[in-house]
Write a protein that holds these residues in place. Sequence first.
Motif, PDB file in Angstrom:
ATOM      1  N   MET A   1      63.266 -29.210 -78.030  1.00 31.16           N
ATOM      2  CA  MET A   1      62.983 -28.702 -76.702  1.00 31.16           C
ATOM      3  C   MET A   1      64.121 -29.076 -75.753  1.00 31.16           C
ATOM      4  O   MET A   1      64.781 -30.085 -75.919  1.00 31.16           O
ATOM      5  N   GLY A   2      64.355 -28.269 -74.768  1.00 34.36           N
ATOM      6  CA  GLY A   2      65.355 -28.563 -73.763  1.00 34.36           C
ATOM      7  C   GLY A   2      66.770 -28.321 -74.240  1.00 34.36           C
ATOM      8  O   GLY A   2      67.046 -27.365 -74.972  1.00 34.36           O
ATOM      9  N   LEU A   3      67.676 -29.199 -73.820  1.00 29.03           N
ATOM     10  CA  LEU A   3      69.092 -29.034 -74.161  1.00 29.03           C
ATOM     11  C   LEU A   3      69.314 -29.023 -75.665  1.00 29.03           C
ATOM     12  O   LEU A   3      70.165 -28.273 -76.157  1.00 29.03           O
ATOM     13  N   ASP A   4      68.574 -29.844 -76.405  1.00 24.35           N
ATOM     14  CA  ASP A   4      68.740 -29.871 -77.864  1.00 24.35           C
ATOM     15  C   ASP A   4      68.404 -28.525 -78.488  1.00 24.35           C
ATOM     16  O   ASP A   4      69.073 -28.085 -79.423  1.00 24.35           O
ATOM     17  N   ALA A   5      67.395 -27.852 -77.971  1.00 18.37           N
ATOM     18  CA  ALA A   5      67.030 -26.528 -78.495  1.00 18.37           C
ATOM     19  C   ALA A   5      68.117 -25.500 -78.185  1.00 18.37           C
ATOM     20  O   ALA A   5      68.423 -24.647 -79.019  1.00 18.37           O
ATOM     21  N   ILE A   6      68.686 -25.586 -77.011  1.00 17.46           N
ATOM     22  CA  ILE A   6      69.777 -24.662 -76.664  1.00 17.46           C
ATOM     23  C   ILE A   6      70.969 -24.921 -77.569  1.00 17.46           C
ATOM     24  O   ILE A   6      71.556 -23.987 -78.128  1.00 17.46           O
ATOM     25  N   LYS A   7      71.318 -26.197 -77.739  1.00 17.26           N
ATOM     26  CA  LYS A   7      72.454 -26.541 -78.609  1.00 17.26           C
ATOM     27  C   LYS A   7      72.223 -26.037 -80.030  1.00 17.26           C
ATOM     28  O   LYS A   7      73.138 -25.510 -80.666  1.00 17.26           O
ATOM     29  N   ALA A   8      71.004 -26.191 -80.532  1.00 16.49           N
ATOM     30  CA  ALA A   8      70.685 -25.741 -81.890  1.00 16.49           C
ATOM     31  C   ALA A   8      70.775 -24.223 -82.010  1.00 16.49           C
ATOM     32  O   ALA A   8      71.108 -23.701 -83.078  1.00 16.49           O
TER      33      ALA A   8
ATOM     34  N   ALA B   1      63.936 -29.959 -67.325  1.00 18.37           N
ATOM     35  CA  ALA B   1      64.100 -30.292 -65.898  1.00 18.37           C
ATOM     36  C   ALA B   1      62.795 -30.807 -65.306  1.00 18.37           C
ATOM     37  O   ALA B   1      62.808 -31.686 -64.438  1.00 18.37           O
ATOM     38  N   ALA B   2      61.677 -30.296 -65.788  1.00 17.46           N
ATOM     39  CA  ALA B   2      60.371 -30.734 -65.277  1.00 17.46           C
ATOM     40  C   ALA B   2      60.145 -32.225 -65.512  1.00 17.46           C
ATOM     41  O   ALA B   2      59.369 -32.856 -64.784  1.00 17.46           O
ATOM     42  N   ASP B   3      60.832 -32.790 -66.501  1.00 17.84           N
ATOM     43  CA  ASP B   3      60.728 -34.231 -66.758  1.00 17.84           C
ATOM     44  C   ASP B   3      61.551 -35.056 -65.766  1.00 17.84           C
ATOM     45  O   ASP B   3      61.377 -36.269 -65.676  1.00 17.84           O
ATOM     46  N   HIS B   4      62.477 -34.412 -65.059  1.00 16.07           N
ATOM     47  CA  HIS B   4      63.405 -35.108 -64.166  1.00 16.07           C
ATOM     48  C   HIS B   4      63.219 -34.751 -62.692  1.00 16.07           C
ATOM     49  O   HIS B   4      63.799 -35.415 -61.832  1.00 16.07           O
ATOM     50  N   LEU B   5      62.465 -33.695 -62.426  1.00 19.10           N
ATOM     51  CA  LEU B   5      62.317 -33.192 -61.060  1.00 19.10           C
ATOM     52  C   LEU B   5      60.864 -33.229 -60.609  1.00 19.10           C
ATOM     53  O   LEU B   5      59.956 -32.971 -61.407  1.00 19.10           O
ATOM     54  N   LYS B   6      60.668 -33.499 -59.349  1.00 16.43           N
ATOM     55  CA  LYS B   6      59.339 -33.357 -58.765  1.00 16.43           C
ATOM     56  C   LYS B   6      59.032 -31.868 -58.657  1.00 16.43           C
ATOM     57  O   LYS B   6      59.957 -31.041 -58.597  1.00 16.43           O
ATOM     58  N   PRO B   7      57.756 -31.499 -58.632  1.00 20.83           N
ATOM     59  CA  PRO B   7      57.406 -30.076 -58.552  1.00 20.83           C
ATOM     60  C   PRO B   7      58.068 -29.337 -57.384  1.00 20.83           C
ATOM     61  O   PRO B   7      58.503 -28.191 -57.538  1.00 20.83           O
ATOM     62  N   GLU B   8      58.196 -29.992 -56.231  1.00 20.82           N
ATOM     63  CA  GLU B   8      58.838 -29.320 -55.101  1.00 20.82           C
ATOM     64  C   GLU B   8      60.330 -29.085 -55.350  1.00 20.82           C
ATOM     65  O   GLU B   8      60.902 -28.105 -54.873  1.00 20.82           O
TER      66      GLU B   8
ATOM     67  N   SER C   1      76.013 -36.816 -66.099  1.00 22.11           N
ATOM     68  CA  SER C   1      76.571 -36.492 -64.791  1.00 22.11           C
ATOM     69  C   SER C   1      76.517 -37.696 -63.856  1.00 22.11           C
ATOM     70  O   SER C   1      75.608 -38.523 -63.931  1.00 22.11           O
ATOM     71  N   THR C   2      77.480 -37.759 -62.959  1.00 20.00           N
ATOM     72  CA  THR C   2      77.473 -38.791 -61.924  1.00 20.00           C
ATOM     73  C   THR C   2      76.572 -38.402 -60.755  1.00 20.00           C
ATOM     74  O   THR C   2      76.362 -39.210 -59.846  1.00 20.00           O
ATOM     75  N   LEU C   3      76.040 -37.186 -60.784  1.00 21.13           N
ATOM     76  CA  LEU C   3      75.065 -36.774 -59.780  1.00 21.13           C
ATOM     77  C   LEU C   3      73.742 -37.491 -60.044  1.00 21.13           C
ATOM     78  O   LEU C   3      73.497 -37.966 -61.155  1.00 21.13           O
ATOM     79  N   THR C   4      72.879 -37.526 -59.057  1.00 25.30           N
ATOM     80  CA  THR C   4      71.538 -38.073 -59.282  1.00 25.30           C
ATOM     81  C   THR C   4      70.822 -37.146 -60.262  1.00 25.30           C
ATOM     82  O   THR C   4      71.186 -35.965 -60.385  1.00 25.30           O
ATOM     83  N   PRO C   5      69.788 -37.625 -60.940  1.00 29.34           N
ATOM     84  CA  PRO C   5      69.041 -36.727 -61.831  1.00 29.34           C
ATOM     85  C   PRO C   5      68.493 -35.494 -61.098  1.00 29.34           C
ATOM     86  O   PRO C   5      68.519 -34.390 -61.649  1.00 29.34           O
ATOM     87  N   THR C   6      68.032 -35.671 -59.879  1.00 33.03           N
ATOM     88  CA  THR C   6      67.534 -34.520 -59.118  1.00 33.03           C
ATOM     89  C   THR C   6      68.654 -33.516 -58.868  1.00 33.03           C
ATOM     90  O   THR C   6      68.467 -32.307 -59.033  1.00 33.03           O
ATOM     91  N   GLN C   7      69.814 -33.994 -58.483  1.00 31.28           N
ATOM     92  CA  GLN C   7      70.936 -33.096 -58.231  1.00 31.28           C
ATOM     93  C   GLN C   7      71.379 -32.388 -59.510  1.00 31.28           C
ATOM     94  O   GLN C   7      71.580 -31.175 -59.515  1.00 31.28           O
ATOM     95  N   ALA C   8      71.529 -33.136 -60.587  1.00 31.63           N
ATOM     96  CA  ALA C   8      72.013 -32.556 -61.843  1.00 31.63           C
ATOM     97  C   ALA C   8      71.014 -31.569 -62.435  1.00 31.63           C
ATOM     98  O   ALA C   8      71.375 -30.443 -62.801  1.00 31.63           O
ATOM     99  N   TRP C   9      69.747 -31.972 -62.536  1.00 30.32           N
ATOM    100  CA  TRP C   9      68.754 -31.098 -63.157  1.00 30.32           C
ATOM    101  C   TRP C   9      68.382 -29.929 -62.244  1.00 30.32           C
ATOM    102  O   TRP C   9      68.077 -28.837 -62.731  1.00 30.32           O
TER     103      TRP C   9
END
Length: 176
Positions: free
Chosen positions: A1-8, A59-66, A28-36
């Motif tokens: 799922m996620g990036l691994d699925a895209i890579k595969a 992204a849902a694992d790293h971002l708040k719903p808003e 990334s050196t960005l915050t998780p919210t910024q990067a995701w």
Amino acid sequence: MGLDAIKAALPEYAKDIKLNLGSTIATSTLTPTQAWGTALACAVAGRNPEVLREIAAEAADHLKPEAVEAAKGAATIMAMNNVYYRAKHLIGDEQYQSIPARLRMQIIAKPGVDKADFELWCLAVSAITGCGVCLESHEKTLRNAGFSREQVHEGLRIAAVVHAAAVTLDAKAALA
């Protein structure tokens, strides 16, 4: 799922994209919210269903719903704005600049997340769609908000890699 699925799912000729997916977003050196948020907004702009589904899931694992909603909102408002402002610029007639857009853009004033993060997502989408006017405007806003050139650069790197993954998977599907 996620990036691994895209890579595969990426073909061997896209090995560089596979490698860059992990190194641009996950480290990334960005915050998780910024990067995701950047990755999600770019996945929407990239239009590939598989890339969008997988990035949205991770992204849902790293971002708040808003933040999820704001990232999708950044992509959708820029889908409109990038066409409109790029076209006005490319026409080359300065008189168009004085005509008001008369297009609703309420999400820009109240994105539901930190305004600078939203601007970063708009900048990244503008890089994908190629609107120079929007790129300049969002970069200036980000720099005035205290973002470094390196942070802006990180957003551009994520945009490039997510878009490349979307293009590659579209081509793979079309040639299957």
